[in-house]
Design a protein around this motif. Structure first.
Motif, PDB file in Angstrom:
ATOM      1  N   VAL A 130      36.344  34.573  41.158  1.00  0.00           N
ATOM      2  CA  VAL A 130      36.415  34.417  39.696  1.00  0.00           C
ATOM      3  C   VAL A 130      35.033  34.660  39.093  1.00  0.00           C
ATOM      4  O   VAL A 130      34.897  35.361  38.084  1.00  0.00           O
ATOM      5  CB  VAL A 130      36.979  33.029  39.303  1.00  0.00           C
ATOM      6  CG1 VAL A 130      36.734  32.727  37.834  1.00  0.00           C
ATOM      7  CG2 VAL A 130      38.467  32.957  39.615  1.00  0.00           C
ATOM      8  N   LEU A 131      33.984  34.110  39.719  1.00  0.00           N
ATOM      9  CA  LEU A 131      32.612  34.366  39.258  1.00  0.00           C
ATOM     10  C   LEU A 131      32.271  35.851  39.323  1.00  0.00           C
ATOM     11  O   LEU A 131      31.713  36.415  38.374  1.00  0.00           O
ATOM     12  CB  LEU A 131      31.606  33.584  40.104  1.00  0.00           C
ATOM     13  CG  LEU A 131      31.292  32.169  39.684  1.00  0.00           C
ATOM     14  CD1 LEU A 131      30.441  31.481  40.746  1.00  0.00           C
ATOM     15  CD2 LEU A 131      30.572  32.157  38.356  1.00  0.00           C
ATOM     16  N   ILE A 132      32.592  36.476  40.436  1.00  0.00           N
ATOM     17  CA  ILE A 132      32.305  37.897  40.611  1.00  0.00           C
ATOM     18  C   ILE A 132      33.004  38.722  39.526  1.00  0.00           C
ATOM     19  O   ILE A 132      32.381  39.560  38.864  1.00  0.00           O
ATOM     20  CB  ILE A 132      32.722  38.384  42.017  1.00  0.00           C
ATOM     21  CG1 ILE A 132      31.753  37.843  43.072  1.00  0.00           C
ATOM     22  CG2 ILE A 132      32.783  39.914  42.080  1.00  0.00           C
ATOM     23  CD1 ILE A 132      32.202  38.070  44.503  1.00  0.00           C
ATOM     24  N   MET A 133      34.287  38.483  39.320  1.00  0.00           N
ATOM     25  CA  MET A 133      35.040  39.270  38.334  1.00  0.00           C
ATOM     26  C   MET A 133      34.552  39.003  36.909  1.00  0.00           C
ATOM     27  O   MET A 133      34.477  39.931  36.088  1.00  0.00           O
ATOM     28  CB  MET A 133      36.543  38.975  38.441  1.00  0.00           C
ATOM     29  CG  MET A 133      37.168  39.524  39.701  1.00  0.00           C
ATOM     30  SD  MET A 133      36.898  41.308  39.853  1.00  0.00           S
ATOM     31  CE  MET A 133      36.153  41.414  41.442  1.00  0.00           C
ATOM     32  N   THR A 134      34.186  37.756  36.612  1.00  0.00           N
ATOM     33  CA  THR A 134      33.673  37.430  35.282  1.00  0.00           C
ATOM     34  C   THR A 134      32.355  38.153  35.026  1.00  0.00           C
ATOM     35  O   THR A 134      32.160  38.767  33.966  1.00  0.00           O
ATOM     36  CB  THR A 134      33.476  35.910  35.138  1.00  0.00           C
ATOM     37  OG1 THR A 134      34.721  35.264  35.391  1.00  0.00           O
ATOM     38  CG2 THR A 134      32.966  35.537  33.767  1.00  0.00           C
ATOM     39  N   ILE A 135      31.447  38.097  35.984  1.00  0.00           N
ATOM     40  CA  ILE A 135      30.145  38.749  35.819  1.00  0.00           C
ATOM     41  C   ILE A 135      30.304  40.269  35.757  1.00  0.00           C
ATOM     42  O   ILE A 135      29.692  40.932  34.919  1.00  0.00           O
ATOM     43  CB  ILE A 135      29.169  38.324  36.932  1.00  0.00           C
ATOM     44  CG1 ILE A 135      28.846  36.826  36.798  1.00  0.00           C
ATOM     45  CG2 ILE A 135      27.901  39.158  36.903  1.00  0.00           C
ATOM     46  CD1 ILE A 135      28.094  36.250  37.966  1.00  0.00           C
ATOM     47  N   LEU A 136      31.147  40.833  36.625  1.00  0.00           N
ATOM     48  CA  LEU A 136      31.360  42.288  36.596  1.00  0.00           C
ATOM     49  C   LEU A 136      31.960  42.738  35.273  1.00  0.00           C
ATOM     50  O   LEU A 136      31.531  43.750  34.699  1.00  0.00           O
ATOM     51  CB  LEU A 136      32.271  42.715  37.744  1.00  0.00           C
ATOM     52  CG  LEU A 136      31.608  42.967  39.077  1.00  0.00           C
ATOM     53  CD1 LEU A 136      32.642  43.271  40.152  1.00  0.00           C
ATOM     54  CD2 LEU A 136      30.602  44.088  38.993  1.00  0.00           C
ATOM     55  N   THR A 137      32.934  42.004  34.782  1.00  0.00           N
ATOM     56  CA  THR A 137      33.548  42.345  33.497  1.00  0.00           C
ATOM     57  C   THR A 137      32.511  42.302  32.381  1.00  0.00           C
ATOM     58  O   THR A 137      32.448  43.207  31.535  1.00  0.00           O
ATOM     59  CB  THR A 137      34.712  41.383  33.185  1.00  0.00           C
ATOM     60  OG1 THR A 137      35.653  41.439  34.253  1.00  0.00           O
ATOM     61  CG2 THR A 137      35.402  41.743  31.882  1.00  0.00           C
ATOM     62  N   THR A 138      31.684  41.269  32.378  1.00  0.00           N
ATOM     63  CA  THR A 138      30.631  41.134  31.372  1.00  0.00           C
ATOM     64  C   THR A 138      29.625  42.277  31.477  1.00  0.00           C
ATOM     65  O   THR A 138      29.237  42.876  30.463  1.00  0.00           O
ATOM     66  CB  THR A 138      29.911  39.783  31.517  1.00  0.00           C
ATOM     67  OG1 THR A 138      30.878  38.739  31.446  1.00  0.00           O
ATOM     68  CG2 THR A 138      28.870  39.582  30.440  1.00  0.00           C
ATOM     69  N   LEU A 139      29.201  42.599  32.683  1.00  0.00           N
ATOM     70  CA  LEU A 139      28.248  43.692  32.875  1.00  0.00           C
ATOM     71  C   LEU A 139      28.804  45.022  32.383  1.00  0.00           C
ATOM     72  O   LEU A 139      28.122  45.765  31.679  1.00  0.00           O
ATOM     73  CB  LEU A 139      27.859  43.811  34.349  1.00  0.00           C
ATOM     74  CG  LEU A 139      26.876  42.803  34.898  1.00  0.00           C
ATOM     75  CD1 LEU A 139      26.735  42.974  36.400  1.00  0.00           C
ATOM     76  CD2 LEU A 139      25.534  42.940  34.230  1.00  0.00           C
ATOM     77  N   VAL A 140      30.031  45.313  32.759  1.00  0.00           N
ATOM     78  CA  VAL A 140      30.636  46.581  32.357  1.00  0.00           C
ATOM     79  C   VAL A 140      30.801  46.628  30.846  1.00  0.00           C
ATOM     80  O   VAL A 140      30.499  47.644  30.205  1.00  0.00           O
ATOM     81  CB  VAL A 140      31.986  46.803  33.076  1.00  0.00           C
ATOM     82  CG1 VAL A 140      32.762  47.964  32.465  1.00  0.00           C
ATOM     83  CG2 VAL A 140      31.753  47.034  34.559  1.00  0.00           C
ATOM     84  N   TYR A 141      31.238  45.534  30.241  1.00  0.00           N
ATOM     85  CA  TYR A 141      31.412  45.475  28.791  1.00  0.00           C
ATOM     86  C   TYR A 141      30.092  45.747  28.063  1.00  0.00           C
ATOM     87  O   TYR A 141      30.022  46.609  27.187  1.00  0.00           O
ATOM     88  CB  TYR A 141      31.976  44.112  28.391  1.00  0.00           C
ATOM     89  CG  TYR A 141      32.088  43.914  26.901  1.00  0.00           C
ATOM     90  CD1 TYR A 141      33.090  44.540  26.175  1.00  0.00           C
ATOM     91  CD2 TYR A 141      31.172  43.114  26.217  1.00  0.00           C
ATOM     92  CE1 TYR A 141      33.186  44.368  24.804  1.00  0.00           C
ATOM     93  CE2 TYR A 141      31.267  42.940  24.850  1.00  0.00           C
ATOM     94  CZ  TYR A 141      32.278  43.570  24.148  1.00  0.00           C
ATOM     95  OH  TYR A 141      32.363  43.402  22.800  1.00  0.00           O
TER      96      TYR A 141
END
Length: 182
Positions: A130-141
């Protein structure tokens, strides 16, 4: 930690770096180096001894330091990629409990073993991904926003930060603090 998680955390850290795919390869090499021969020699006499030696060598900061010295002497610009290997070891120190491949991070010297949360538990796995996906989503956004409005970005005015590994996170911080349009 599992190899996929090592890959994703390294991708997060090296998100903006032009050599991120090499960093990811270097981050997973300690497990590949230790576990691949293990599959072929575990049924032979001494297979576990070979595995232990390879695992300890590939999960040691001493090994990173020795390889780092060689890279420093002959290919200095790639030295930053060894941070991916060090990150792998650092994560494993705190996610491999004493009873399951504890990380001897000072090998060939004795390492004091740290308290580690077992990465194989369901709760840890869920929280980790969940942390990984949250951070990746934020970075890509924020990367897409920064790319779209690059001239208005704070990074446009700070050349030293332009190529920083954490530039999307820097932009996020600047936008939260209201220091520039990202």
């Amino acid at each position: 930690m599992d190899t996929l998680a090592h890959t994703l955390w390294t991708y997060i850290i090296y998100f903006s770096h032009k050599l991120k795919w090499w960093a990811i390869l270097i981050a997973v090499l300690p497990d590949i180096f230790a576990f691949t021969p293990h599959f072929f020699v575990e049924h032979f006499v001494g297979g576990q001894i070979i595995f232990d030696a390879l695992y300890n060598f590939s999960h040691s900061f001493i090994s990173v330091l020795l390889i780092g010295l060689i890279v420093f002497l002959f290919a200095r610009k790639y030295l930053i990629l060894l941070g991916a290997w060090a990150l792998h070891i650092f994560i494993d120190i705190f996610t491999h409990p004493f009873g399951y491949y504890p990380t001897n991070y000072l090998y060939p010297f004795t390492s004091p073993f740290m308290f580690a949360i077992d990465y194989r538990t369901f709760t840890f796995t869920i929280i980790n991904y969940v942390l990984i996906m949250t951070i990746l989503t934020t970075l890509v956004y924020f990367y897409k926003i920064r790319k779209k409005n690059h001239k208005n970005s704070v990074l446009h005015f700070i050349p030293a930060a332009k190529f920083h590994v954490f530039s999307p996170l820097f932009d996020l911080g600047c936008s939260i603090l209201g220091l520039g349009k990202t």
